[in-house]
Enzyme design. Structure first.
Site, short mmCIF file in Angstrom:
data_model
loop_
_atom_site.label_atom_id
_atom_site.label_comp_id
_atom_site.label_asym_id
_atom_site.label_seq_id
_atom_site.Cartn_x
_atom_site.Cartn_y
_atom_site.Cartn_z
N TRP A 39 41.70 52.47 44.62
CA TRP A 39 42.04 51.06 44.42
C TRP A 39 43.42 50.89 43.81
O TRP A 39 44.16 49.97 44.15
CB TRP A 39 40.96 50.38 43.57
CG TRP A 39 39.68 50.23 44.34
CD1 TRP A 39 38.50 50.86 44.11
CD2 TRP A 39 39.48 49.41 45.50
NE1 TRP A 39 37.58 50.49 45.05
CE2 TRP A 39 38.14 49.60 45.91
CE3 TRP A 39 40.29 48.54 46.22
CZ2 TRP A 39 37.59 48.95 47.03
CZ3 TRP A 39 39.75 47.89 47.34
CH2 TRP A 39 38.42 48.09 47.72
N ASP A 72 43.09 46.27 35.92
CA ASP A 72 42.02 45.96 36.87
C ASP A 72 40.72 46.53 36.30
O ASP A 72 40.51 47.74 36.29
CB ASP A 72 42.34 46.59 38.24
CG ASP A 72 41.23 46.37 39.27
OD1 ASP A 72 40.16 45.84 38.91
OD2 ASP A 72 41.45 46.74 40.44
N LYS A 117 30.14 43.37 40.21
CA LYS A 117 29.73 44.69 39.74
C LYS A 117 28.75 44.57 38.57
O LYS A 117 27.64 45.07 38.61
CB LYS A 117 30.94 45.52 39.30
CG LYS A 117 32.05 45.60 40.32
CD LYS A 117 31.66 46.35 41.56
CE LYS A 117 32.85 46.55 42.48
NZ LYS A 117 32.52 47.29 43.71
#
Length: 410
Positions: A115, A206, A231
């Site tokens: 990511w 992030d 999540k």
């Protein structure tokens, strides 16, 4: 047709607490005694505005977000923020340093997983400054290709005055996460970061896959923290931002000085001025997230979940180590860099992985197959995965190892 719920170890969208789902089902029909379901209600109604404010308050209280930071709700997932952080922080940097040429502006990226690499690629694509790598963990991997570690502090090289410094706190695909112990060599190197005039940091975190799972180190020093809700705290469709208020800049004024124009729907200033209601937000996602945050508070908040998540991870890692000792499992991440949220490993032997997955599904466990780009097994232990759920998986792993070892012995 299945009549009972399975244990969901999927990486996202992830499991949600069952008490929350039951309460959310009621809200679909009648939200807070309005006589209207949450999916039908005006986002500017006093009832929804009050609920949104309460959700913000839960985040601020449980994470101890200082008053220097605004909490915003938006759409587009973490991926949209790969673009938004570049555009907003380049606008800020342009206002601070209007005479710098684009090739003199830098954006520093810490690459510890897939990511982070995607975020870096987007920064390069957008331009407006020179995107550079402050450290690339693949250089220190076992094969010089994989993301299997968090580099030691001495390997980082930051720019003198970057517009932003990006890192991904937990990498869901690769199972790599910074250590929460500030003395550990695999913790994030906050002490090495270059500071602006006044001591501010242009730091972007992030936290999509670890948000609200444990405290965020140096939260108040971040310029921006963002997290997709799907999540740990809610369903897909909602992204939560924590933005330091000096980053709420006049993006149009920056554009006149040469910065890339920022679409209004991506402007942090627009979001803040409209109290996250510039356009219709993801109301159902916000509603369920708000219920999750209330549920978290009832159980003890971040302190409760930090302890819970530590215990779950320790049990699964212990089962992997036991499997490694007899040649059944193989861990994929170097010691000290393993994620609490997404634990990855391989099953050794022809057809063994398929047998493991089939056996797990038969035992009522799903979502254990690794990401298509890396394969193997991935166990996601988000907040709603209970310790009892983790114990069932560990017992299955131990049985699988025992049976595999018995077959070899025979």
């Amino acid at each position: 047709m299945a009549t009972s719920r399975v244990i969901n170890f999927g990486a996202g969208p992830s499991a949600l607490p069952q008490p929350v789902l039951k309460k959310a089902a009621q809200g679909l029909l009648n939200f807070n005694d309005t006589g209207i379901g949450i999916a039908e209600l005006s986002h500017r109604s006093k009832e929804f505005v009050a609920f949104l404010s309460n959700a913000e308050s839960h985040i601020r209280t449980q994470l101890e977000v200082p008053p220097t930071h605004s909490i915003l709700f938006t759409q587009g997932g973490g991926t949209a923020q790969f673009s938004a952080v570049v555009l907003n922080l380049l606008s800020r940097h342009r206002l601070l340093f209007p005479d710098l040429a684009d090739d003199e502006r830098t954006m520093d990226y810490v690459l510890t997983g897939s990511w982070g690499k995607k975020a870096f690629d987007e920064a390069k694509r957008l331009g407006g400054a020179r995107a550079r790598v402050a450290v690339d963990a693949r250089k220190y991997s076992k094969d010089n290709v994989s993301f299997d570690n968090v580099p030691l502090h001495g390997e980082y090289a930051f720019s003198r005055a970057p517009a932003l410094i990006y890192y991904c706190e937990n990498e869901t695909i690769d199972g790599v996460q910074f250590s929460p112990d500030p003395t550990a060599p695999t913790s994030f190197p906050f002490a090495l970061l270059p500071r602006e005039r006044g001591g501010l940091l242009p730091l972007v975190g992030d936290h999509s896959s670890s948000f609200m799972s444990r405290p965020i180190p140096h939260l108040g020093e971040h310029a921006v923290i963002f997290a997709g809700a799907q999540k740990n705290v809610g369903p897909a469709g909602l992204t939560i931002l924590i933005v330091r208020q000096d980053c709420l800049v006049d993006v149009d004024a920056a554009a006149k000085l040469g910065a890339i124009p920022v679409p209004l729907c991506l402007s942090y200033t627009t979001l803040a001025q409209s109290k996250s209601l510039h356009n219709t937000p993801s109301m159902l996602s916000i509603y369920i997230t708000g219920l999750v945050l209330e549920y978290m508070k009832e159980l003890g908040g971040i302190a409760y979940y930090e302890a819970l998540n530590r215990r779950k991870a320790e049990k699964v890692y212990a089962a992997i180590r036991a499997g490694e000792e007899v040649g059944v499992f193989q861990g994929k991440v170097q010691s000290g860099s393993g994620s609490w949220m997404n634990i990855v490993f391989n099953i050794l032997g022809d057809g063994a992985e398929a047998r493991f997955l089939a056996g797990a599904e038969k035992a009522g466990m799903k979502g254990l197959k690794g990401h298509r780009s890396v394969g193997g097994i991935r166990v996601s232990l988000y907040n709603a995965v209970t310790e009892a759920n983790a114990d069932i998986l560990v017992q299955f792993m131990e049985k699988f190892v025992s049976e595999a070892n018995s077959q070899v012995s025979a």
